[in-house]
Design a protein around this motif. Sequence first.
Motif, PDB file in Angstrom:
ATOM      1  N   ASP A 152       0.815  -1.219   0.000  1.00  0.00           N
ATOM      2  CA  ASP A 152       0.000   0.000   0.000  1.00  0.00           C
ATOM      3  C   ASP A 152       0.846   1.267   0.000  1.00  0.00           C
ATOM      4  O   ASP A 152       0.313   2.378   0.027  1.00  0.00           O
ATOM      5  CB  ASP A 152      -0.936   0.006   1.211  1.00  0.00           C
ATOM      6  N   GLY A 153       2.161   1.122   0.004  1.00  0.00           N
ATOM      7  CA  GLY A 153       3.036   2.291   0.026  1.00  0.00           C
ATOM      8  C   GLY A 153       3.565   2.638   1.402  1.00  0.00           C
ATOM      9  O   GLY A 153       4.362   3.571   1.544  1.00  0.00           O
ATOM     10  N   THR A 154       3.160   1.898   2.436  1.00  0.00           N
ATOM     11  CA  THR A 154       3.659   2.120   3.787  1.00  0.00           C
ATOM     12  C   THR A 154       5.130   1.703   3.881  1.00  0.00           C
ATOM     13  O   THR A 154       5.519   0.663   3.362  1.00  0.00           O
ATOM     14  CB  THR A 154       2.828   1.313   4.805  1.00  0.00           C
ATOM     15  N   LYS A 155       5.937   2.524   4.578  1.00  0.00           N
ATOM     16  CA  LYS A 155       7.352   2.224   4.763  1.00  0.00           C
ATOM     17  C   LYS A 155       7.579   1.703   6.185  1.00  0.00           C
ATOM     18  O   LYS A 155       7.072   2.275   7.152  1.00  0.00           O
ATOM     19  CB  LYS A 155       8.204   3.468   4.527  1.00  0.00           C
ATOM     20  N   ASP A 186       5.878   4.254   8.845  1.00  0.00           N
ATOM     21  CA  ASP A 186       5.424   5.490   8.213  1.00  0.00           C
ATOM     22  C   ASP A 186       4.263   5.081   7.303  1.00  0.00           C
ATOM     23  O   ASP A 186       4.458   4.694   6.148  1.00  0.00           O
ATOM     24  CB  ASP A 186       6.555   6.122   7.400  1.00  0.00           C
ATOM     25  N   LYS A 188       1.022   4.869   4.979  1.00  0.00           N
ATOM     26  CA  LYS A 188       0.383   5.584   3.875  1.00  0.00           C
ATOM     27  C   LYS A 188      -1.056   5.902   4.258  1.00  0.00           C
ATOM     28  O   LYS A 188      -1.825   5.010   4.616  1.00  0.00           O
ATOM     29  CB  LYS A 188       0.397   4.711   2.616  1.00  0.00           C
ATOM     30  N   ASP A 190      -4.927   6.302   4.382  1.00  0.00           N
ATOM     31  CA  ASP A 190      -6.079   5.711   3.697  1.00  0.00           C
ATOM     32  C   ASP A 190      -7.196   5.592   4.735  1.00  0.00           C
ATOM     33  O   ASP A 190      -7.287   4.599   5.461  1.00  0.00           O
ATOM     34  CB  ASP A 190      -5.737   4.340   3.117  1.00  0.00           C
ATOM     35  N   GLY A 208      -3.153   7.011   9.120  1.00  0.00           N
ATOM     36  CA  GLY A 208      -1.997   7.463   8.372  1.00  0.00           C
ATOM     37  C   GLY A 208      -1.128   8.299   9.273  1.00  0.00           C
ATOM     38  O   GLY A 208      -1.454   9.459   9.544  1.00  0.00           O
TER      39      GLY A 208
END
Length: 344
Positions: A152-155, A186, A188, A190, A208
């Motif tokens: 999902d783009g989460t780091k 970190d 993302k 949503d 988020g």
Amino acid sequence: MNSHANISEELLARYLADTASESERDEVETWLAASEANARELAAYRLIWDHTASMQKSRTTVDTDAAWKKMKGKMSENKAPAILPEEVVRETKTIEFRPGVRQRRLPVTVWAAAMIAILVTAFGWFFLMSEKKPESRQVATTDNTTEQLLPDGTKVFLNYNSTLTYPENFNGDLRTVSLQGEAFFDVKPDAAHPFVIQANGTEIRVLGTSFNVKAYNEAPVRVDVATGKVRVSKDAHRVELVKGQSAEVLKDSIRSLQANINMMGYRTQIYEFNAADLQDVVSSIRDGYHVDVRLSNDKIAQCRLTIRFEKEPVDATLSVIAETLDLNLRKEGKVYWLDGNGCQ
């Protein structure tokens, strides 16, 4: 054989083939009732009759005369004794003489339809379970740190000896992962799909934000929030944290604390101390640099230090601390020692 001298072989054949008339069946059954020897003899004939290959069950008319001749030939080859073994005698006493029941064979099309239905059901169940349980992936560290980008783009930045488990794709209402160890998230943003971390029985839920989770087995779960809002819950206990706040999850409660930015030093390599006890300073450096730092005595544990380190090597960091507090620094193997007489 003389035991059926008063009854014809053809009649016995029709009886065994179930083609005898009612009067002929009565005649055979009267002969059977005349003596137990007659019953044993017919039972033996029936066993041979049933195992004769020429007597396949079918819808065609049975040629009893030809069948009887073949059966007699079979009997002659086997030389069956007139006196049967005790096992057969016991078996014949329980034999019921009743017409054979033919089993109807299902058409091939029926079997094919049944097999197709089973396969369709099996494949449907397989795909249903596949959708419910997407394939999981795992990233783990031992003596290193690593950063992982989730679908999902989460780091996620993992500390030493940590394991993160997450699905190949986030499906459904929640984005759920599992953590064992320590990591900085970190997330993302949503709002429609909250991000959930399962860590040693504790649930951390966010929309988020960025925060640190420490969840090793030997210590309580701890959450430190860098930005945004985080909800921490375990069983019936729940607390919401914002930037600058922290929580420690105990066995039967959740304790609120002030966030410690040095908890994230393993990722940022930035340490900032404000009138902090040397014991706490050493603890932060030990966890952040993953080195063994010890104090030689309890007198120096209460020495206070105000200082900031940013991406400095551990040797340089410890040397500055020793010089600031007028302490001695020595290294024995992999262990760093701070020694002195205490602080005024």
